[in-house]
Design an enzyme around this catalytic site. Sequence first.
Site, PDB file in Angstrom:
ATOM      1  N   SER A 159       0.907  -1.120   0.253  1.00 18.66           N
ATOM      2  CA  SER A 159      -0.106  -0.054  -0.112  1.00 18.66           C
ATOM      3  C   SER A 159       0.771   1.212  -0.009  1.00 18.66           C
ATOM      4  O   SER A 159       1.810   1.425  -0.950  1.00 18.66           O
ATOM      5  CB  SER A 159      -0.888  -0.074   1.207  1.00 18.66           C
ATOM      6  OG  SER A 159      -2.009   0.779   0.991  1.00 18.66           O
ATOM      7  N   HIS A 179      -7.715  -5.714   0.097  1.00 20.01           N
ATOM      8  CA  HIS A 179      -6.499  -4.974   0.194  1.00 20.01           C
ATOM      9  C   HIS A 179      -5.704  -5.369   1.405  1.00 20.01           C
ATOM     10  O   HIS A 179      -6.104  -5.300   2.475  1.00 20.01           O
ATOM     11  CB  HIS A 179      -6.754  -3.324   0.388  1.00 20.01           C
ATOM     12  CG  HIS A 179      -5.791  -2.426   0.443  1.00 20.01           C
ATOM     13  ND1 HIS A 179      -4.943  -1.998  -0.670  1.00 20.01           N
ATOM     14  CD2 HIS A 179      -5.238  -1.847   1.397  1.00 20.01           C
ATOM     15  CE1 HIS A 179      -4.253  -1.234  -0.221  1.00 20.01           C
ATOM     16  NE2 HIS A 179      -4.372  -0.935   1.151  1.00 20.01           N
TER      17      HIS A 179
HETATM   18  C1  GCU Z   1      -5.368   4.940   1.453  1.00 17.93           C
HETATM   19  C2  GCU Z   1      -4.728   5.654   0.696  1.00 17.93           C
HETATM   20  C3  GCU Z   1      -3.937   4.626  -0.350  1.00 17.93           C
HETATM   21  C4  GCU Z   1      -2.910   3.934   0.504  1.00 17.93           C
HETATM   22  C5  GCU Z   1      -3.641   3.153   1.572  1.00 17.93           C
HETATM   23  C6  GCU Z   1      -2.835   2.156   2.401  1.00 17.93           C
HETATM   24  O1  GCU Z   1      -6.318   4.052   1.346  1.00 17.93           O
HETATM   25  O2  GCU Z   1      -5.699   6.199  -0.035  1.00 17.93           O
HETATM   26  O3  GCU Z   1      -3.103   5.393  -1.228  1.00 17.93           O
HETATM   27  O4  GCU Z   1      -2.137   2.988  -0.378  1.00 17.93           O
HETATM   28  O5  GCU Z   1      -4.243   4.158   2.270  1.00 17.93           O
HETATM   29  O6  GCU Z   1      -1.464   2.624   2.811  1.00 17.93           O
HETATM   30  O7  GCU Z   1      -3.074   1.691   3.109  1.00 17.93           O
END
Ligand code: GCU
Length: 441
Positions: A275, A418
């Site tokens: 992420s 995710h």
């Molecule tokens: C949020 C953000 C993302 C990121 C994510 C994370 O969703 O918008 O850009 O990758 O957090 O780091 O879990």
Amino acid sequence: MRTNARLRAAAMALAMIASAAATAGAQSDQANYDEAKVGNFPPLDPLTTADGKKVTTPETWGKVRWPELLRLFETEMYGRIPEAARSIRPTYQVRSEDSNALGGKAIRREVTIRFTSDPEGPRMDLLVYLPKRASAAAPAPAFVGLNFGGNQTVDPDPGIALGRTWTRPGKGLPRERHTAAEKSRGTAASRWAVERIIDRGYALATAHYEDIEPDFDGGYRYSVRALLDRDGKGRPAPDEWGAIGAWAWGLSRALDYLETVPEVDANKVAVMGHSRLGKTALWAGVIERRFALVISNNSGCGGAALSRRIFGETVGRMNRSFPHWLCANFQKYSDREADLPFDQNELIALIAPRPVLVCSADEDLWADPKGEFLGALGADPVYRLLGTDGLAVRQMPRTSRDGLVNSTIGYRIRPGKHDVTPDDWEAYLNFADRHFHHGSQ
Ligand code: GCU
């Protein structure tokens, strides 16, 4: 009466306009998940220079196009690391060592990497696992990655020191540094497959990313970035590093430490991140050539996903929610993706010819899996120019739990949300085995 009626009518009309404007605002901030509306931008060709010349040899790539693209990403997006960062001379202190970790399979070591002599200043607590069977004569390849919640979340072992977190002591109050709660032990264990990594003959080093810079707008003043704020301006120049740049710098410091460990093969160190830390891993892979292999998991916008595709998170959304991540210059591209002088496939291309693995999850639409695949595919011409097999597929593969396109640019899309899963780690390990010529592969 008539005046009153007119005033009421005027007030109502104003209220309607205001509410229509609010709705339009909310809608324009709603994420797009419709492929028909992503915009029709041709992918950028990493092998065409800013003045329109075609790059046809590895020499021109290395001498002309690579530095040109790197400079653009540095000054317009992630920010360059100031020269003065070289004056930071980290020191190491081993805090603990357990030579019988994981039921005797591993050595677990905690090392504090200090960036300043100020005991309250930023420092990084590195948690290192070494397979017991590794030796100076047969050193182990390694994975390095930052974690989200502190080292104690990575494994339930009560011997791991509780990290520090940054939370608000109460509503409306500023964030403060706290020692993490006991109950957080092992809460991210499913994301780290520590035992599996050791069983497959790899070392692992991880640290809490907020040791390097706490992740909020204003966290700057507790960060390594603030150590260089000698003129007291309170913020870096518009083309200097954001928090992602600072986290990437921290990954290099973890690698410095691994270079001092005889049981680790420092020529075979993979950097991995999920992420926002997947965005960080890609950037670290670009600016730190000592990382031999790069893995980005669900990195999305600002990571592997093409910015020009308006799908899921966009540059504007990211800049507004996390203004501290990237350099100040990047703010001007909010909702103006077409103005970007590069796209994320060109970021991945800057890692070439070193192996890079891009991983997506099919329910993680916010990160735009298709955009992540196209980011990987769009780096292929550079990987091929440099003599590798690039990405072995042209079409996005079908979602599968154990799928892996295992070419020099790797790609995988698994079912689910995710996250980082044990199956993801199997894929990372298979990818690393192949490219490090390690294990049975
Ligand atoms: C949020 C953000 C993302 C990121 C994510 C994370 O969703 O918008 O850009 O990758 O957090 O780091 O879990």
